[in-house]
Design a protein around this motif. Sequence first.
Motif, mmCIF file in Angstrom:
data_model
loop_
_atom_site.group_PDB
_atom_site.id
_atom_site.type_symbol
_atom_site.label_atom_id
_atom_site.label_comp_id
_atom_site.label_asym_id
_atom_site.label_seq_id
_atom_site.Cartn_x
_atom_site.Cartn_y
_atom_site.Cartn_z
ATOM 1 N N THR A 8 36.690 53.738 40.532
ATOM 2 C CA THR A 8 35.418 53.470 39.883
ATOM 3 C C THR A 8 35.500 52.238 38.996
ATOM 4 O OG1 THR A 8 34.975 55.838 39.830
ATOM 5 C CG2 THR A 8 33.630 54.446 38.409
ATOM 6 N N THR A 9 36.625 52.085 38.349
ATOM 7 C CA THR A 9 36.798 50.982 37.416
ATOM 8 C C THR A 9 37.984 50.125 37.820
ATOM 9 O OG1 THR A 9 35.947 52.356 35.620
ATOM 10 C CG2 THR A 9 37.116 50.350 34.992
ATOM 11 N N MET A 10 37.753 48.823 37.825
ATOM 12 C CA MET A 10 38.837 47.870 38.055
ATOM 13 C C MET A 10 38.860 46.885 36.897
ATOM 14 S SD MET A 10 38.859 47.044 42.126
ATOM 15 C CE MET A 10 39.449 48.257 43.310
ATOM 16 N N PHE A 11 40.028 46.376 36.623
ATOM 17 C CA PHE A 11 40.214 45.446 35.512
ATOM 18 C C PHE A 11 40.780 44.134 36.051
ATOM 19 C CE2 PHE A 11 39.697 48.645 32.180
ATOM 20 C CZ PHE A 11 39.993 49.813 32.847
ATOM 21 N N TRP A 12 40.374 43.046 35.439
ATOM 22 C CA TRP A 12 40.899 41.725 35.794
ATOM 23 C C TRP A 12 41.621 41.131 34.591
ATOM 24 C CZ3 TRP A 12 41.208 39.708 40.539
ATOM 25 C CH2 TRP A 12 40.404 40.273 41.546
ATOM 26 N N TYR A 13 42.859 40.697 34.854
ATOM 27 C CA TYR A 13 43.688 40.105 33.818
ATOM 28 C C TYR A 13 44.060 38.683 34.223
ATOM 29 C CZ TYR A 13 44.564 44.904 32.136
ATOM 30 O OH TYR A 13 44.437 46.186 31.647
ATOM 31 N N ARG A 14 44.439 37.901 33.236
ATOM 32 C CA ARG A 14 44.933 36.548 33.475
ATOM 33 C C ARG A 14 46.234 36.396 32.693
ATOM 34 N NH1 ARG A 14 40.854 31.804 32.049
ATOM 35 N NH2 ARG A 14 40.909 32.894 30.064
ATOM 36 N N GLN A 15 47.179 35.704 33.282
ATOM 37 C CA GLN A 15 48.475 35.522 32.617
ATOM 38 C C GLN A 15 48.930 34.083 32.780
ATOM 39 O OE1 GLN A 15 51.801 37.800 34.210
ATOM 40 N NE2 GLN A 15 52.670 38.016 32.161
ATOM 41 N N PHE A 16 49.033 33.382 31.665
ATOM 42 C CA PHE A 16 49.561 32.024 31.677
ATOM 43 C C PHE A 16 51.082 32.089 31.590
ATOM 44 C CE2 PHE A 16 45.672 29.823 31.826
ATOM 45 C CZ PHE A 16 44.750 30.486 31.028
ATOM 46 N N PRO A 17 51.758 31.014 32.004
ATOM 47 C CA PRO A 17 53.223 31.014 32.010
ATOM 48 C C PRO A 17 53.812 31.395 30.659
ATOM 49 C CG PRO A 17 52.399 29.114 33.183
ATOM 50 C CD PRO A 17 51.206 29.771 32.558
ATOM 51 N N SER A 74 35.499 45.900 35.451
ATOM 52 C CA SER A 74 34.568 45.881 36.572
ATOM 53 C C SER A 74 34.215 47.300 36.974
ATOM 54 C CB SER A 74 35.244 45.151 37.750
ATOM 55 O OG SER A 74 34.523 45.300 38.936
ATOM 56 N N ASN A 75 32.944 47.633 36.900
ATOM 57 C CA ASN A 75 32.494 48.970 37.260
ATOM 58 C C ASN A 75 31.678 48.922 38.547
ATOM 59 O OD1 ASN A 75 33.379 50.552 34.841
ATOM 60 N ND2 ASN A 75 32.114 49.030 33.830
ATOM 61 N N GLU A 76 31.971 49.809 39.455
ATOM 62 C CA GLU A 76 31.278 49.851 40.744
ATOM 63 C C GLU A 76 29.787 50.048 40.548
ATOM 64 O OE1 GLU A 76 30.044 52.873 42.388
ATOM 65 O OE2 GLU A 76 29.414 51.781 44.168
ATOM 66 N N GLY A 77 29.018 49.156 41.123
ATOM 67 C CA GLY A 77 27.572 49.274 41.096
ATOM 68 C C GLY A 77 26.894 48.802 39.831
ATOM 69 N N SER A 78 27.651 48.250 38.890
ATOM 70 C CA SER A 78 27.030 47.760 37.660
ATOM 71 C C SER A 78 27.678 46.445 37.244
ATOM 72 C CB SER A 78 27.134 48.794 36.547
ATOM 73 O OG SER A 78 28.475 49.032 36.207
ATOM 74 N N LYS A 79 27.084 45.817 36.249
ATOM 75 C CA LYS A 79 27.605 44.527 35.797
ATOM 76 C C LYS A 79 28.948 44.701 35.090
ATOM 77 C CE LYS A 79 23.158 42.211 35.173
ATOM 78 N NZ LYS A 79 22.269 41.499 34.201
#
Lengths: 111, 116
Positions: B31-40, B50-55
């Motif tokens: 249902t929920t996904m997360f996005w991460y960023r990693q610099f060196p 990120s939630n399915e079906g919503s902003k």
Amino acid sequence: DAKTTQPPSMDCAEGRAANLPCNHSTISGNEYVYWYRQIHSQGPQYIIHGLKNNETNEMASLIITEDRKSSTLILPHATLRDTAVYYCIVRSKGGSEKLVFGKGTKLTVNP
Amino acid sequence: GAVVSQHPSWVICKSGTSVKIECRSLDFQATTMFWYRQFPKQSLMLMATSNEGSKATYEQGVEKDKFLINHASLTLSTLTVTSAHPEDSSFYICSESIQGARETQYFGPGTRLLVL
């Protein structure tokens, strides 16, 4: 900000136990202690988590002090493949809660 | 544990172009996904939830118009880096949240983006 404090680096001899400490003195009653590790250039890998009792699984053991202000992750027989950055994270129960990563401990297992 | 895949594993693009990164849950419906960023030499920084079906819900300082997130199904979330610039070069990692007893996030292998 991360709610945990970890040493920046540790070394361990191959085959010996690796004990990684973590301080979380401001942990609240409904917060779990989670451990993840990240091997170079890979996504983090879940290791173990606990609330107040000690926990053990196929990867590691987690020892949480009685006051819950600190914990230790134990890799009983470290191998070279255990070289990674280990992150100790506290978070509330509930799968939708985000994880806040601190700087972690870089564990180097030496032959 | 759960299996999460990302595609592509690495991408090189020219400045000004857009890049789409896919994150798939292979054995659970997340249902929920997360996005991460990693610099060196730095730790992971959460970009958005990120939630399915919503902003998606973006973290402070992350431009939602630059990092477009779509979560149209329970098994797929996409991150599009629009008009990429060299400072967007980073390691992008997604994770999924499994509801239930384990309540653990499982991470994808990451996508390395290099913007020239």
